[in-house]
Motif scaffolding. Structure first.
Motif, PDB file in Angstrom:
ATOM      1  N   VAL A 140      21.443 -17.076   4.755  1.00  0.00           N
ATOM      2  CA  VAL A 140      20.744 -17.416   3.516  1.00  0.00           C
ATOM      3  C   VAL A 140      21.138 -16.493   2.366  1.00  0.00           C
ATOM      4  CG1 VAL A 140      18.750 -18.520   4.584  1.00  0.00           C
ATOM      5  CG2 VAL A 140      18.718 -16.063   4.204  1.00  0.00           C
ATOM      6  N   SER A 141      22.176 -15.691   2.580  1.00  0.00           N
ATOM      7  CA  SER A 141      22.646 -14.765   1.541  1.00  0.00           C
ATOM      8  C   SER A 141      21.532 -13.866   1.015  1.00  0.00           C
ATOM      9  CB  SER A 141      23.271 -15.516   0.370  1.00  0.00           C
ATOM     10  OG  SER A 141      24.367 -16.260   0.794  1.00  0.00           O
ATOM     11  N   CYS A 142      20.715 -13.363   1.924  1.00  0.00           N
ATOM     12  CA  CYS A 142      19.608 -12.524   1.477  1.00  0.00           C
ATOM     13  C   CYS A 142      20.073 -11.083   1.256  1.00  0.00           C
ATOM     14  CB  CYS A 142      18.471 -12.566   2.489  1.00  0.00           C
ATOM     15  SG  CYS A 142      18.801 -11.599   3.961  1.00  0.00           S
ATOM     16  N   ASN A 143      21.244 -10.751   1.759  1.00  0.00           N
ATOM     17  CA  ASN A 143      21.833  -9.421   1.560  1.00  0.00           C
ATOM     18  C   ASN A 143      21.126  -8.273   2.275  1.00  0.00           C
ATOM     19  OD1 ASN A 143      23.089 -11.037  -0.639  1.00  0.00           O
ATOM     20  ND2 ASN A 143      24.084  -9.082  -1.049  1.00  0.00           N
ATOM     21  N   GLU A 188      23.423  -5.893   4.471  1.00  0.00           N
ATOM     22  CA  GLU A 188      24.241  -4.880   3.816  1.00  0.00           C
ATOM     23  C   GLU A 188      23.447  -3.587   3.588  1.00  0.00           C
ATOM     24  OE1 GLU A 188      26.313  -6.369   0.406  1.00  0.00           O
ATOM     25  OE2 GLU A 188      27.379  -4.496   0.083  1.00  0.00           O
ATOM     26  N   THR A 189      22.138  -3.725   3.406  1.00  0.00           N
ATOM     27  CA  THR A 189      21.345  -2.521   3.122  1.00  0.00           C
ATOM     28  C   THR A 189      21.150  -1.644   4.360  1.00  0.00           C
ATOM     29  OG1 THR A 189      19.206  -3.559   3.558  1.00  0.00           O
ATOM     30  CG2 THR A 189      20.051  -3.741   1.316  1.00  0.00           C
ATOM     31  N   VAL A 190      21.279  -2.215   5.557  1.00  0.00           N
ATOM     32  CA  VAL A 190      21.054  -1.399   6.751  1.00  0.00           C
ATOM     33  C   VAL A 190      22.329  -1.065   7.523  1.00  0.00           C
ATOM     34  CG1 VAL A 190      18.681  -2.161   7.137  1.00  0.00           C
ATOM     35  CG2 VAL A 190      20.564  -3.421   8.196  1.00  0.00           C
ATOM     36  N   CYS A 246      15.464  -6.919  -4.447  1.00  0.00           N
ATOM     37  CA  CYS A 246      15.438  -5.659  -3.694  1.00  0.00           C
ATOM     38  C   CYS A 246      16.780  -5.334  -3.041  1.00  0.00           C
ATOM     39  CB  CYS A 246      14.298  -5.638  -2.671  1.00  0.00           C
ATOM     40  SG  CYS A 246      14.451  -6.826  -1.351  1.00  0.00           S
ATOM     41  N   ASN A 247      17.458  -6.333  -2.499  1.00  0.00           N
ATOM     42  CA  ASN A 247      18.688  -6.004  -1.765  1.00  0.00           C
ATOM     43  C   ASN A 247      19.922  -5.889  -2.654  1.00  0.00           C
ATOM     44  OD1 ASN A 247      17.239  -5.979   0.629  1.00  0.00           O
ATOM     45  ND2 ASN A 247      17.615  -8.142   1.016  1.00  0.00           N
ATOM     46  N   CYS A 248      19.979  -6.700  -3.720  1.00  0.00           N
ATOM     47  CA  CYS A 248      21.171  -6.637  -4.578  1.00  0.00           C
ATOM     48  C   CYS A 248      20.960  -5.694  -5.746  1.00  0.00           C
ATOM     49  CB  CYS A 248      21.535  -8.000  -5.123  1.00  0.00           C
ATOM     50  SG  CYS A 248      21.910  -9.191  -3.844  1.00  0.00           S
ATOM     51  N   LEU A 249      19.799  -5.781  -6.387  1.00  0.00           N
ATOM     52  CA  LEU A 249      19.601  -4.967  -7.585  1.00  0.00           C
ATOM     53  C   LEU A 249      18.841  -3.679  -7.283  1.00  0.00           C
ATOM     54  CD1 LEU A 249      18.682  -7.797 -10.144  1.00  0.00           C
ATOM     55  CD2 LEU A 249      20.939  -6.937  -9.523  1.00  0.00           C
ATOM     56  N   GLY A 250      18.366  -3.530  -6.065  1.00  0.00           N
ATOM     57  CA  GLY A 250      17.678  -2.289  -5.692  1.00  0.00           C
ATOM     58  C   GLY A 250      16.333  -2.109  -6.376  1.00  0.00           C
ATOM     59  N   ALA A 302       0.623  -1.213 -15.765  1.00  0.00           N
ATOM     60  CA  ALA A 302       0.574  -1.802 -17.099  1.00  0.00           C
ATOM     61  C   ALA A 302      -0.501  -2.874 -17.196  1.00  0.00           C
ATOM     62  CB  ALA A 302       1.936  -2.365 -17.470  1.00  0.00           C
ATOM     63  N   LEU A 303      -0.659  -3.685 -16.152  1.00  0.00           N
ATOM     64  CA  LEU A 303      -1.653  -4.759 -16.225  1.00  0.00           C
ATOM     65  C   LEU A 303      -2.996  -4.341 -15.636  1.00  0.00           C
ATOM     66  CD1 LEU A 303       0.529  -7.868 -15.230  1.00  0.00           C
ATOM     67  CD2 LEU A 303       0.118  -6.895 -17.494  1.00  0.00           C
ATOM     68  N   GLY A 304      -2.999  -3.272 -14.881  1.00  0.00           N
ATOM     69  CA  GLY A 304      -4.243  -2.796 -14.291  1.00  0.00           C
ATOM     70  C   GLY A 304      -4.808  -3.739 -13.242  1.00  0.00           C
ATOM     71  N   LEU A 305      -3.963  -4.496 -12.589  1.00  0.00           N
ATOM     72  CA  LEU A 305      -4.458  -5.422 -11.560  1.00  0.00           C
ATOM     73  C   LEU A 305      -4.344  -4.792 -10.185  1.00  0.00           C
ATOM     74  CD1 LEU A 305      -2.834  -8.749 -12.794  1.00  0.00           C
ATOM     75  CD2 LEU A 305      -5.130  -7.881 -13.266  1.00  0.00           C
ATOM     76  N   GLU A 306      -5.119  -5.320  -9.275  1.00  0.00           N
ATOM     77  CA  GLU A 306      -5.005  -4.831  -7.907  1.00  0.00           C
ATOM     78  C   GLU A 306      -3.806  -5.504  -7.239  1.00  0.00           C
ATOM     79  OE1 GLU A 306      -8.539  -5.128  -5.510  1.00  0.00           O
ATOM     80  OE2 GLU A 306      -7.418  -4.579  -3.698  1.00  0.00           O
ATOM     81  N   LEU A 307      -3.002  -4.682  -6.579  1.00  0.00           N
ATOM     82  CA  LEU A 307      -1.840  -5.212  -5.872  1.00  0.00           C
ATOM     83  C   LEU A 307      -1.979  -4.850  -4.402  1.00  0.00           C
ATOM     84  CD1 LEU A 307       1.096  -6.417  -5.945  1.00  0.00           C
ATOM     85  CD2 LEU A 307       1.881  -4.072  -6.211  1.00  0.00           C
ATOM     86  N   ARG A 308      -2.065  -5.869  -3.576  1.00  0.00           N
ATOM     87  CA  ARG A 308      -2.151  -5.594  -2.138  1.00  0.00           C
ATOM     88  C   ARG A 308      -0.824  -5.957  -1.491  1.00  0.00           C
ATOM     89  NH1 ARG A 308      -7.768  -8.354  -0.779  1.00  0.00           N
ATOM     90  NH2 ARG A 308      -9.063  -7.122  -2.198  1.00  0.00           N
ATOM     91  N   GLU A 309      -0.231  -4.983  -0.810  1.00  0.00           N
ATOM     92  CA  GLU A 309       1.066  -5.234  -0.177  1.00  0.00           C
ATOM     93  C   GLU A 309       0.911  -6.196   0.988  1.00  0.00           C
ATOM     94  OE1 GLU A 309       4.058  -4.407  -0.985  1.00  0.00           O
ATOM     95  OE2 GLU A 309       3.567  -3.040  -2.641  1.00  0.00           O
ATOM     96  N   MET A 310       1.759  -7.181   1.035  1.00  0.00           N
ATOM     97  CA  MET A 310       1.746  -8.070   2.196  1.00  0.00           C
ATOM     98  C   MET A 310       2.695  -7.493   3.250  1.00  0.00           C
ATOM     99  SD  MET A 310       4.186 -11.271   1.202  1.00  0.00           S
ATOM    100  CE  MET A 310       4.228 -11.491  -0.559  1.00  0.00           C
ATOM    101  N   PRO A 311       2.460  -7.811   4.515  1.00  0.00           N
ATOM    102  CA  PRO A 311       3.419  -7.365   5.526  1.00  0.00           C
ATOM    103  C   PRO A 311       4.781  -7.999   5.231  1.00  0.00           C
ATOM    104  CG  PRO A 311       1.465  -8.354   6.553  1.00  0.00           C
ATOM    105  CD  PRO A 311       1.354  -8.596   5.094  1.00  0.00           C
ATOM    106  N   GLN A 312       5.834  -7.265   5.500  1.00  0.00           N
ATOM    107  CA  GLN A 312       7.195  -7.776   5.331  1.00  0.00           C
ATOM    108  C   GLN A 312       7.445  -8.396   3.958  1.00  0.00           C
ATOM    109  OE1 GLN A 312       8.724  -9.806   8.890  1.00  0.00           O
ATOM    110  NE2 GLN A 312       6.683  -9.554   9.743  1.00  0.00           N
ATOM    111  N   ALA A 313       6.981  -7.676   2.937  1.00  0.00           N
ATOM    112  CA  ALA A 313       7.116  -8.194   1.571  1.00  0.00           C
ATOM    113  C   ALA A 313       8.566  -8.448   1.205  1.00  0.00           C
ATOM    114  CB  ALA A 313       6.496  -7.208   0.588  1.00  0.00           C
ATOM    115  N   ASP A 314       9.488  -7.672   1.803  1.00  0.00           N
ATOM    116  CA  ASP A 314      10.892  -7.825   1.396  1.00  0.00           C
ATOM    117  C   ASP A 314      11.715  -8.674   2.353  1.00  0.00           C
ATOM    118  OD1 ASP A 314      10.912  -6.085   3.485  1.00  0.00           O
ATOM    119  OD2 ASP A 314      12.059  -4.512   2.477  1.00  0.00           O
ATOM    120  N   VAL A 315      11.039  -9.505   3.151  1.00  0.00           N
ATOM    121  CA  VAL A 315      11.800 -10.420   4.007  1.00  0.00           C
ATOM    122  C   VAL A 315      11.919 -11.776   3.303  1.00  0.00           C
ATOM    123  CG1 VAL A 315      11.819 -11.658   6.204  1.00  0.00           C
ATOM    124  CG2 VAL A 315      11.126  -9.263   6.125  1.00  0.00           C
ATOM    125  N   CYS A 316      13.085 -12.343   3.384  1.00  0.00           N
ATOM    126  CA  CYS A 316      13.417 -13.610   2.719  1.00  0.00           C
ATOM    127  C   CYS A 316      12.337 -14.685   2.922  1.00  0.00           C
ATOM    128  CB  CYS A 316      14.750 -14.115   3.273  1.00  0.00           C
ATOM    129  SG  CYS A 316      15.312 -15.653   2.543  1.00  0.00           S
TER     130      CYS A 316
END
Ligand code: SF4
Ligand code: SF4
Lengths: 188, 778
Positions: B385-388, B391-393, B678-682, B694-708
């Motif tokens: 899927v060309s997720c790149n 290459e990062t690992v 994340c993988n191409c532009l870092g 900047a927006l003051g919103l709550e951000l909750r990290e999802m598991p595996q946020a950086d998986v395609c």
């Protein structure tokens, strides 16, 4: 090396080796090392196998009479079938590396080698002065030991903990083909 | 002796092999279908991937913390890369040195050009010595050359002594993973295989009991075998030493007990020195299994025992061809750690057997065509899927995604492009035609959109049941993620007023200095490249981008000549149309920069940014078009993405007039890292800091946020099953946070995820970061 750094180094070595499922002890002297061995649960059967001519090995040979004094029967390694699944084996390491908790074994002769391959618990002695912080030192030692000549070591292993597998459902299991336990005694 | 061992390794009979869907002799589609229906494997891989990622990250960060930056992943991988590149470049010298030293130590070195030559050498050796039983420790090259098969066909029994390899052998299967051969098997399956092989009942539950079986069963083989065959993780030239890394202890027995030891290794395993080898063994253990080092790392320099023999078979089998290729020679750096499989989202869905040959995951897609021919790689490459992520690992910095695209374009060259793609890309490469076509579709689509933003499966009604070509596949696609509708008015029709209004206000601001907002001091101009998805499907996203930029005091221009950057064609291996679109885009952007005197070219599609800033240079390098290459490089320096641009503006003191929440319930967001971001532009922290700070919103990290998310360009069309699963995981992870807004900064992902949300009716809004910011402005 100061006392302090030796202690730090040993602690790191111990921590890494334990993380790999092995066991590390520090002994002030050979006598203390013999005590550690004699009291070890893997020696309940009071027998241990050692490489041939171990008694002549400097500075380790002297431990054999000490073990004998403590009631331990010593046999010399012979053919593989006789060493296979022997409860305990004792050999010596060229050096140890704190970074990974590894010891470097460099035995050419098969009977000496199989002590660390086929016994159930493998004990290894290493001198405190040969405990180094990083793998780079193992690299230099390898270069030295493999240099052509009559003393060339043909078979060298960096051993870190007992044999293991996680092939089945990634369940870690200790003791596959090699020893089920590794115990390193660093002797001052 | 041999009767006693019969149950251990039943010969691979022809029918068994043909019936086995994991075998490469099956067509790719059959293998894929089998893989997709294997629930056990799916569950195992889904558990494995996240835990491997965490432990790998943990071990590398531990080392860096303890020992400093010289031991960081980045530093070590670049060191090893250099060492391996040196070895590839100076291969003849290294081979000569290795042979000289190994021979001096008593080893016999044989150089095999082909798989057949390697196999024959070993067979002849068995013949000469009257050997009919061989014990093996893990040797991937022997899988590559099909050695077991070769020997067994000639009545020589080869017993795998690595636990996983042995179980795979008992099942007549190929290992499905380079490091964990039977990751696809459950303990119940293993128990059944072991029971059958040993003729006694072995527990189906107790793994310890299963492991204990191998010790007993193989002891006899070790003591009786005439030959031990091992692989090598490195061939150290300075001393003629073979390095081998194992955990089980079988490797040391294979190489010590039998009187003849044969090492099989590719030329790519050569490395110059012990010092370099120390870096390799660190990286290999840490990348493969997140161990600091494997239990046994063995260095063998010639036979140690009088009367014993050591043979080293150096295998080429396509490696010279790789070495001669300016791009593919990079693949020879591979140390076979399988990190590129472990991180690969499609791998986690289909497992190794779908790849067909021994090398699976990203590296498999790259090297298989060299070892087994382009036909062998044609099906599997379509999974990427060309997720790149790979290459990062990769611990030796192999540009895997680019090489996979090269394989893809070779496949397309050899087999042609699918006619639909040919039609679409051909149209896209002709801007005027494309413009007219999308406008026509935006009208014609009404029966299935009914005026909404989606093409929904249910709207097809009776139409979907008609045997019209390509309607049914479309209904099927839309059944798990609604497809986007073309906007009736594309962004290009909408921007005029927005841009003019700003220019007017700006003119007034200039004459009335006290009205100059603080933000206007920097006075940057950006030329906005929207990308075709934003332009044609999501014009409101583009309007939000312009609005936010203008609010920051940035002057925005929109060149009407803009068209597709070429990404869809390039990602599908269609270099011809892709290059045409790239050239058009370069000309258009150069002109736009000149006319508008813009400081930057900005896009809020990180895919387009990665294409223009990274892929163009590679493309023109490959096509050897120096003029275009120069222009592409120059342009690359001007291209920025919306997210990091905004973050930088804010960091430099630009104020966003953000609406204060009064009385509103706290808005909870979650962020999806698009692969290109994340993988191409870092990019990782940029969007998060905008949302939180900047927006003051709550951000909750999802598991595996950086998986395609599974979009992956045309993969979602070609391999809908794979894409659907990835999408399902993504939405499940996003929902698990309890967020009501899912944010990303790449239109492709947004399209894919919106479609999924529309189908499952979840209450999740899927917004581009720019839309979220625009919504929160006063
Ligand atoms: S780019 Fe992504 S999908 Fe393609 S091989 Fe690499 S990890 Fe797998
Ligand atoms: S390509 Fe890189 S990540 Fe993949 S197996 Fe080879 S070294 Fe490991």
């Amino acid at each position: 090396m100061t006392m302090q750094t030796t202690t730090n180094l040993f602690q790191r070595f111990q921590q890494r080796l334990e993380a790999a499922g092995g066991e590390a002890h520090y002994a002030e002297s050979l006598v203390e090392a013999a005590d550690i061995l004699a009291a070890h649960p893997a020696l309940v059967q009071r027998e241990i196998v050692v490489p041939p001519a171990f008694e002549a090995r400097q500075p380790w040979g002297a431990i054999l009479p000490m073990l004998a004094e403590r009631g331990i029967a010593i046999s010399e390694a012979g053919d593989p079938a006789s060493v296979a699944d022997f409860p305990a084996g004792l050999s010596s390491a060229e050096l140890a590396i704190a970074e990974t908790g590894s010891i470097l074994l460099a035995e050419n002769a098969l009977p000496a080698r199989i002590v660390s391959m086929l016994t159930l618990t493998h004990f290894a002695l290493a001198q405190a002065g040969t405990l180094y912080p990083m793998l780079e030192e193992a690299g230099s030692a390898l270069q030295r030991l493999t240099a052509p000549g009559p003393d060339q070591r043909h078979y060298i292993s960096l051993v870190t903990g007992p044999s293991r597998t996680a092939d089945i459902e990634r369940t870690l299991t200790i003791g596959v083909q090699g020893p089920r336990a590794l115990c390193v005694i660093i002797v001052e | 002796m041999s009767t006693e061992l019969t149950p251990l390794t039943p010969p691979r009979e022809a029918q068994v092999e043909n019936a086995n869907p994991t075998n490469e002799e099956q067509p790719f589609d059959v293998r894929l279908e089998h893989a997709l229906s294997d629930q056990h494997m799916h569950a195992a891989l889904e558990r494995f991937a996240p835990s491997w990622r965490d432990s790998r990250a943990g071990v590398f960060s531990y080392e860096e913390q303890e020992y400093g930056p010289d031991y960081s992943f980045q530093h070590m991988r670049s060191t090893l890369r250099q060492a391996k590149d040196y070895a590839t470049e100076h291969q003849p010298e290294l081979v000569a040195r290795f042979k000289e030293m190994a021979r001096a130590a008593g080893a016999i070195v044989f150089e095999a050009r082909t798989a057949e030559e390697a196999n024959r050498y070993i067979y002849d050796l068995c013949q000469r010595k009257g050997i009919d039983l061989v014990v093996k420790s893990k040797t991937m090259v022997s899988e590559e050359t099909e050695l077991n098969h070769y020997l067994e066909a000639r009545q020589i029994r080869a017993v795998e002594t690595d636990l996983g390899e042995w179980v795979a052998q008992l099942a007549h299967e190929r290992p499905s993973h380079m490091v964990m051969p039977i990751i696809h098997k459950t303990r119940q399956q293993v128990g059944a295989l072991l029971s059958e092989a040993t003729g006694r009942e072995i527990s189906r539950e107790d793994v310890a009991e299963q492991v204990a079986v191998i010790r007993v069963e193989h002891r006899k083989s070790f003591l009786n075998a005439g030959m031990g065959i091992s692989g090598a993780n490195a061939l150290i030239a300075e001393s003629g030493t073979v390095m081998m890394m194992t955990n089980e202890g079988n490797g040391r027995l294979v190489t010590s007990l039998p009187p003849v030891h044969v090492v099989m290794a590719g030329y790519d395993k050569l490395i110059g020195t012990f010092a370099e080898t120390m870096t390799q063994l660190r990286l290999l253990a840490r990348s493969a299994t997140a161990q600091h080092i494997t239990s046994y790392t063995t260095f063998i320099t010639g036979p140690a025992i009088p009367g014993h023999e050591m043979h080293i078979v150096l295998v080429d089998n396509g490696r010279s061809e790789m070495r001669a290729d300016p791009r593919f020679k990079d693949a020879l750096r591979c140390i076979r750690c399988a990190a590129c499989a472990n991180i690969c989202p499609p791998y986690a869905q289909v497992g190794g057997h779908a790849f067909g040959y021994i090398y699976s995951g990203a590296i498999g897609l790259v090297v298989t065509p060299f070892h087994h021919g382009i036909e062998a790689g044609a099906g599997p490459q379509s999974l990427c899927v060309s997720c790149n992520a790979c290459e990062t690992v990769c611990p030796v910095e192999i540009p895997l995604p680019g090489l996979i695209l090269d394989v893809r374009s070779r496949v397309v060259e050899a087999k042609g492009l699918h006619w639909i793609k040919k039609l679409v890309f051909g149209a896209m490469a002709r801007p005027r035609l494309f413009n007219v076509a999308t406008r026509l579709i935006s009208i014609a689509q009404f029966p299935v959109t009914r005026g909404s933003n989606f093409i929904r499966a249910r709207n097809f009604g009776i139409l979907g049941k008609l045997p019209l070509p390509y309607i049914r596949p479309m209904v099927k696609l839309a059944s798990w993620h609604s497809l986007p509708a073309f906007a009736s008015r594309p962004l290009r029709d909408r921007v005029k007023r927005q841009l003019e209004r700003y220019e007017r206000r700006d003119a007034i601001d200039r004459v009335l200095p006290d009205r100059v907002p603080a933000n206007a001091t920097s006075r940057l101009t950006v030329c906005y490249f929207a990308g075709c998805m934003t332009d044609r499907l999501y014009p409101e996203m583009g309007q939000a981008v312009i609005h936010v930029l203008q609010t920051c005091g940035v002057r925005v221009t929109f060149p009407l000549g803009q068209n597709c950057c070429g990404l869809p064609a390039l990602n599908s291996g269609d270099r011809r149309d892709g290059a045409a679109m790239a050239r058009q885009t370069i000309i258009m952007l150069e002109q736009a920069l000149k006319e508008s005197e813009a400081d930057y070219i900005l896009s809020a599609s990180t895919s387009c940014v990665a294409t223009i800033a990274q892929d163009y240079t590679r493309l023109f390098e490959d096509l050897d078009e120096q003029g275009w290459l120069r222009r592409a490089r120059e342009l690359a320096g001007k291209v920025v993405d919306f997210t990091s641009f905004l973050e930088r503006m804010l960091a430099e003191g630009v104020q966003l007039p953000v609406r204060q929440e009064n009385g509103e319930a706290t808005i909870v967001t979650t962020y999806h890292d698009s692969c290109q971001s994340c993988n191409c532009l870092g990019l990782r922290k940029e969007a998060r800091s905008i949302i939180r700070d900047a927006l003051g919103l709550e951000l909750r990290e999802m598991p595996q946020a950086d998986v395609c998310c599974g979009f992956g360009g045309s993969t979602s069309i070609e391999h809908g099953d794979v894409a659907e699963r990835l999408l399902h995981n993504k939405l499940r992870n996003a929902e698990s946070t309890g967020a009501t807004i899912l944010v990303a900064d790449n239109p492709g992902c947004l399209m894919h995820m919106r479609g999924g949300v529309d189908v499952n009716g979840k209450k999740l809004r899927v917004l581009h970061l720019a839309q979220l910011v625009a919504e929160r402005l006063e």
